[in-house]
Design an enzyme around this catalytic site. Structure first.
Site, short mmCIF file in Angstrom:
data_model
loop_
_atom_site.label_atom_id
_atom_site.label_comp_id
_atom_site.label_asym_id
_atom_site.label_seq_id
_atom_site.Cartn_x
_atom_site.Cartn_y
_atom_site.Cartn_z
N TYR A 109 41.29 57.48 43.45
CA TYR A 109 42.17 56.42 43.94
C TYR A 109 43.05 55.88 42.83
CZ TYR A 109 43.86 52.22 46.21
OH TYR A 109 44.66 51.25 46.75
N TRP A 111 47.36 54.15 41.86
CA TRP A 111 48.79 54.08 42.11
C TRP A 111 49.58 55.14 41.37
CZ3 TRP A 111 52.73 50.84 44.29
CH2 TRP A 111 52.25 50.08 45.36
N1 LIG Z 1 39.37 41.89 41.74
C1 LIG Z 1 40.32 42.60 42.35
N2 LIG Z 1 40.39 43.92 42.12
C2 LIG Z 1 41.35 44.65 42.72
C3 LIG Z 1 42.30 44.05 43.57
C4 LIG Z 1 42.20 42.66 43.81
O1 LIG Z 1 42.99 42.07 44.58
N3 LIG Z 1 41.21 41.97 43.17
N4 LIG Z 1 43.29 44.82 44.16
C5 LIG Z 1 42.96 46.21 44.39
C6 LIG Z 1 44.13 46.96 44.81
S1 LIG Z 1 44.94 46.37 46.20
C7 LIG Z 1 44.51 48.13 44.23
S2 LIG Z 1 45.77 49.03 44.96
C8 LIG Z 1 43.83 48.65 43.03
C9 LIG Z 1 44.79 49.32 42.03
O2 LIG Z 1 44.08 50.08 41.12
P1 LIG Z 1 44.74 51.36 40.41
O3 LIG Z 1 45.76 51.98 41.28
O4 LIG Z 1 43.63 52.21 39.92
O5 LIG Z 1 45.47 50.66 39.17
P2 LIG Z 1 46.60 51.17 38.18
O6 LIG Z 1 46.53 50.27 37.01
O7 LIG Z 1 47.90 51.26 38.89
O8 LIG Z 1 46.09 52.61 37.74
C10 LIG Z 1 46.91 53.72 37.73
C11 LIG Z 1 46.54 54.59 36.54
O9 LIG Z 1 47.23 55.84 36.67
C12 LIG Z 1 47.77 56.21 35.40
N5 LIG Z 1 48.93 57.08 35.68
C13 LIG Z 1 50.20 56.70 35.95
N6 LIG Z 1 50.96 57.77 36.17
C14 LIG Z 1 50.18 58.87 36.06
C15 LIG Z 1 50.42 60.26 36.19
O10 LIG Z 1 51.53 60.71 36.45
N7 LIG Z 1 49.36 61.07 36.02
C16 LIG Z 1 48.11 60.62 35.70
N8 LIG Z 1 47.15 61.50 35.55
N9 LIG Z 1 47.87 59.29 35.55
C17 LIG Z 1 48.88 58.43 35.73
C18 LIG Z 1 48.13 54.91 34.76
O11 LIG Z 1 48.23 55.06 33.35
C19 LIG Z 1 46.97 54.01 35.21
O12 LIG Z 1 45.91 54.04 34.30
O13 LIG Z 1 43.14 47.58 42.38
C20 LIG Z 1 42.23 46.92 43.25
N10 LIG Z 1 41.41 46.00 42.49
N1 LIG Z 2 53.71 42.53 40.43
C1 LIG Z 2 52.80 43.16 41.19
N2 LIG Z 2 53.00 43.29 42.51
C2 LIG Z 2 52.07 43.90 43.29
C3 LIG Z 2 50.90 44.48 42.73
C4 LIG Z 2 50.71 44.32 41.32
O1 LIG Z 2 49.70 44.77 40.75
N3 LIG Z 2 51.67 43.67 40.60
N4 LIG Z 2 50.00 45.13 43.54
C5 LIG Z 2 50.48 45.62 44.82
C6 LIG Z 2 49.38 46.00 45.70
S1 LIG Z 2 48.60 47.48 45.39
C7 LIG Z 2 49.02 45.28 46.78
S2 LIG Z 2 47.75 45.84 47.78
C8 LIG Z 2 49.70 44.04 47.14
C9 LIG Z 2 48.69 42.94 47.51
O2 LIG Z 2 49.31 41.86 48.09
P1 LIG Z 2 48.43 40.58 48.53
O3 LIG Z 2 47.08 41.00 48.89
O4 LIG Z 2 49.19 39.81 49.54
O5 LIG Z 2 48.47 39.78 47.15
P2 LIG Z 2 47.54 38.82 46.30
O6 LIG Z 2 48.37 38.56 45.09
O7 LIG Z 2 46.18 39.39 46.11
O8 LIG Z 2 47.37 37.52 47.16
C10 LIG Z 2 48.49 36.78 47.65
C11 LIG Z 2 48.13 35.35 47.86
O9 LIG Z 2 47.09 35.20 48.82
C12 LIG Z 2 46.45 33.98 48.55
N5 LIG Z 2 45.08 33.99 49.08
C13 LIG Z 2 43.99 34.54 48.53
N6 LIG Z 2 42.89 34.32 49.29
C14 LIG Z 2 43.31 33.59 50.34
C15 LIG Z 2 42.65 33.05 51.49
O10 LIG Z 2 41.45 33.18 51.70
N7 LIG Z 2 43.43 32.38 52.38
C16 LIG Z 2 44.76 32.21 52.20
N8 LIG Z 2 45.45 31.55 53.15
N9 LIG Z 2 45.40 32.70 51.14
C17 LIG Z 2 44.69 33.39 50.21
C18 LIG Z 2 46.41 33.89 47.06
O11 LIG Z 2 46.46 32.53 46.67
C19 LIG Z 2 47.61 34.66 46.61
O12 LIG Z 2 48.62 33.84 46.08
O13 LIG Z 2 50.50 43.58 46.06
C20 LIG Z 2 51.34 44.60 45.53
N10 LIG Z 2 52.28 43.99 44.63
MO LIG Z 3 46.78 47.68 46.65
#
Ligand SMILES: Nc1nc2c(c(=O)[nH]1)N[C@H]1C(S)=C(S)[C@@H](COP(=O)(O)OP(=O)(O)OC[C@H]3O[C@@H](n4cnc5c(=O)[nH]c(N)nc54)[C@H](O)[C@@H]3O)O[C@H]1N2
Ligand SMILES: Nc1nc2c(c(=O)[nH]1)N[C@H]1C(S)=C(S)[C@@H](COP(=O)(O)OP(=O)(O)OC[C@H]3O[C@@H](n4cnc5c(=O)[nH]c(N)nc54)[C@H](O)[C@@H]3O)O[C@H]1N2
Ligand SMILES: [Mo]
Length: 762
Positions: A109, A111
């Protein structure tokens, strides 16, 4: 001379000298470019590149028994490519022969990077399928609960994203925009594959200027910015379902609901209403009841329900609400409330799921598929819901429920990861660290010495988007971008495609994997596929050569994209049946009820999360920790860059807390604090702000994980303390937002952060 390139956070103009990048600039056609990508050439990042294949010393010496505690602690021996590829191929061959392909976990998994061809996950999946398959994952961290739930009730999450009402319609018609969790413009900086035309900040401003009123129901005020005043209703995290039920209760008891819409377009309201009224469980879901759970005054709930019914209202729900224990419920209940309001299918009314999480929702551009690398067929049947990785590694053979079925965890001997960072993204990383020791071999393709790369046995160095040519394509975006090579790779880094081609050749699968194409031939192939898909929605794209010559094509549709979500369905639900069992929106789902799950019955219900401020554990750990998305990077990507570093406090990820909570703990702005609970602890830098409600703390994700010898994480990675439990047995989704902690000033000696050090390389 300048050319263009695409990254998840935007298109950038690349200034070239002698054909090589010297600077990155914002894309002039982007109304609100993101600064994140401007730093992609920073020396601070280049310093952390993996430049040669590297093998953990102990592994090279034969320590492959599994159950090792040495991953992440030993030096790496750098070897030449031939040696490294032979070792990886040999190990894949051995594991296949001894345990079968179902012993290889290739879920991988993450990005990765923008660019349709060099998409690392597609590459590794295609490769592993070419040699007989792998244990895969389903769903995402982003949308675990919603992605499983919504097809039963409405449509797949892809379809829901594709049908969102576009911002120009909201600007004209929406008069009340109620958001749960804001519309965080920081999150809309990105889209998978690239946010080319950042539209959220401008759209929100225009909506406010045209008289739309905004109400942000969120533990944090600053996840909405309309350029004007708006009402902030702070809510206790994890309690939104109770609020939504109470809003529904007011609508129903005051006759403000829409019986006609409910009858024509939904099914099961009659099964749900008795619960709402308390006839089935003795508890009417009144505003007074919800007030005690949410912390919102009952009168405000009553008034809000009346306002929503009287106004053209859009109800927007953020994805983080479902990234929690019982995360299905707020989504199901928000959909139910929107049905009770009866504005779905009307311009500017209905439901958003959600505006804000990425730049995609609200786009006026039509959705079209294509341009994705085929992953071939995977004959291995074992899989995990993505966030169950630790469970799988800990409990091979154990059964789990998922979406109505029963399955069992595979016995994993080899992990192959390309394009993700589990030691950023997974919850309770102390527990994952232990489980990570069990497999015999871990192979990671990486660009940087991330925490995951450091915890591998074999690390293969990979190029970045600037170092390989690719196709910039993103759903509902404004352009298609030709991405030329603008930089030389450091050391011996290779494209993932080159690595997998070489491995496939060693394993007798080269023809299947490459289909005889080189990179340019693949780009042409993917582009032509996208061109066919685009034509189906009225977009004419030029041929590949003209496109590549032009560098960028602006997408102009003959027909406008989907403007109003479910407009056709509302007009004629029989002619435009949904692909749910009833063809309608399901407020009661016979199918889900038939699964017999105690933690996800047949209609939306309020269930207390395992950790929240109403739980007994809040006596010991009285702060609810939100781990939201970081504004200065994408997840852990580019964390060492100057832009990300500029956002740190005392070198650490900032944790925000309210003035009252800070004062009660003697914490001042800028202090180093310890965030802790029974699972772990991390150091962070305090920000004291009135934009966060008392009882809540916020620590964004993505600071590179950095546990010291005593287990204390030194850099501020929230997954040192988060809880690793599934949202429910329906989805098994990630519950990262369900987390209680305590925070204290750090009085001890301040440990050095080692996350951005290189490992010892021999
Ligand atoms: N506590 C908490 N944890 C969360 C979340 C949260 O809300 N709270 N959000 C979750 C969510 S929604 C997501 S999507 C995940 C994201 O988690 P990840 O998608 O695992 O996070 P990234 O840091 O984008 O990791 C991408 C990695 O791919 C590498 N990479 C980039 N390009 C390439 C390439 O071309 N080839 C190879 N081999 N590697 C490459 C980058 O260097 C990086 O290390 O995290 C989750 N974790
Ligand atoms: N710059 C940047 N943008 C991103 C990402 C990143 O790593 N960096 N990650 C991307 C990815 S993979 C994803 S999945 C999306 C995620 O997008 P979201 O899941 O929407 O984003 P979050 O930043 O986790 O949360 C948004 C807001 O929800 C509020 N919130 C949290 N818990 C609760 C709750 O119980 N109730 C209510 N009402 N509000 C709550 C928090 O205060 C926070 O400000 O963002 C994407 N966009
Ligand atoms: Mo995500």
């Amino acid at each position: 001379m300048t050319v263009l390139t695409a990254m998840h956070w935007g298109v950038y103009e690349v200034e070239l000298e002698a054909g090589r990048a010297v600077a990155l600039r914002p894309f002039r056609e982007d109304p609100d470019p993101s600064p994140i990508g401007l730093f992609a050439l920073a020396p601070e990042l280049e310093r952390l590149r993996v430049t040669r294949p590297a093998i953990r010393k102990g592994w090279l010496e034969g320590d492959r028994g599994g159950h090792t505690t040495r991953r992440g602690t030993e030096p790496f021996v750098q070897v030449d490519w031939e040696t490294a590829l032979d070792l990886v191929a040999g190990e894949l061959r051995r594991v296949k022969a001894q345990h079968g392909n179902q012993a290889i976990f290739g879920g991988s998994y993450g990005w990765a990077s923008a660019g349709r061809f060099h998409h690392a996950q597609s590459q590794v999946h295609r490769f592993l399928n070419s040699i007989g398959g792998y244990v895969r994952h389903v769903d995402s961290y982003s949308l675990g609960a919603a992605r499983t739930l919504l097809p039963h009730l409405l449509a797949t999450m892809e379809e829901v994203q594709a049908m969102h009402t576009s911002f120009p319609v909201l600007e004209e018609h929406c008069r009340l925009f109620v958001c749960l969790g804001g519309v965080p413009a920081k999150n809309a900086q990105i889209s998978a594959g690239g946010a080319f035309e950042h539209r959220v900040p401008g759209a929100l401003r225009r909506m406010a200027q045209k008289g739309c009123r905004f109400i942000n129901i969120s533990p944090t005020r600053d996840d909405l910015d309309t350029g004007a005043d708006f009402e902030w209703i702070p809510i206790r995290p994890g309690s939104d379902t109770a609020l939504l039920l109470a809003l529904g209760h007011v609508l129903l008891t005051e006759g403000l609901h829409a019986p006609d819409f409910l009858a024509r377009c939904t099914t099961g309201f009659d099964r749900f209403a008795p619960y709402l009224l308390g006839e089935t469980d003795g508890q009417p879901k009144t505003p007074a009841w919800a007030s005690a759970l949410t912390g919102i005054p009952a009168e405000r709930i009553t008034a809000l329900a009346r306002e929503m019914a009287a106004t053209r209202t859009m109800l927007n729900i953020g994805w983080s609400l479902q990234r929690s224990h019982h995360g299905e419920q707020p989504f199901w209940m928000a959909l139910t409330l929107a049905c009770m309001l009866g504005q779905i299918g009307l311009p500017g009314g209905g439901i958003g799921m959600g505006y804000g999480p990425t730049n995609l929702m609200g786009s006026p551009h039509p959705y079209f598929g294509g341009a994705s690398l085929s992953q071939l067929r995977n004959p291995v049947k074992e899989f995990i819901p993505v966030a169950r990785i630790t469970d799988m590694l800990e409990k091979p053979g154990q059964t789990f429920r998922y979406n109505g079925g029963e399955h069992s965890y595979a016995d994993i001997r080899l992990i192959y990861w390309a394009g993700g960072n589990p030691f950023h993204h997974h919850q309770d990383l102390t527990r994952l660290s232990r489980a990570w020791g069990k497999p015999e071999t871990v192979v990671v393709n990486e660009q940087f010495w991330t925490p995951t790369a450091k915890r591998a046995d074999i690390v293969l160095p990979v190029t970045t988007t600037l170092e390989r040519e690719d196709l910039g394509f993103s759903r509902r975006e404004s352009h298609v971008i030709a991405m030329p090579v603008v930089k030389d790779p450091p050391g011996e880094a290779r494209d993932d495609y080159a690595i997998f081609s070489a491995l496939a050749a060693r394993l007798g699968a080269e023809a299947v994997f490459t289909e005889g194409r080189d990179t340019r031939a693949w780009l042409r192939h993917l582009y032509e596929d996208g061109r066919i898909q685009a034509a189906k929605v009225g977009i004419t794209l030029p041929g590949f050569d003209a496109f590549w010559q032009a560098g960028a094509i602006r997408i102009e549709a003959d027909r406008p994209g989907p403007q109003i979500m479910l407009e056709d369905f509302r007009a004629d639900p029989e002619a435009h049946r949904l692909r749910t069992p009833s063809g309608k929106i399901e407020i009661f789902s016979e199918r889900i009820a038939g699964f017999g799950l105690p933690d996800c019955p047949g209609h939306p219900v309020w269930m207390e999360p395992i950790e929240w401020l109403g739980a007994p554990a809040a006596k010991q750990f009285p702060l609810h920790l939100l781990s939201d998305q970081p504004d200065r990077r994408l997840h852990s990507q580019l964390d060492p860059s100057p832009h990300s570093q500029a956002g740190k406090v005392a070198g650490r990820q900032p944790v925000s807390l309210s003035p009252a909570d800070a004062a009660a703990r003697g914490i001042k702005d800028g202090d180093i604090v310890r965030v802790f609970n029974d699972r772990g602890s991390c150091l962070a830098g305090a920000i004291v702000t009135d934009a966060i409600t008392p009882g809540v703390a916020r620590l964004s994700t993505g600071a590179w994980y950095d546990p010291g010898p005593d287990g204390l994480e030194r850099h501020g990675n929230p997954n040192a303390v988060t809880l690793d439990v599934p949202a429910s047995e329906l989805s098994q989704g990630c519950s990262a937002q369900t987390c209680l902690v305590e925070i204290a000033r750090w009085e001890g000696p301040v440990p050095r952060i080692e996350a951005h050090d290189l490992p010892e390389l021999l």
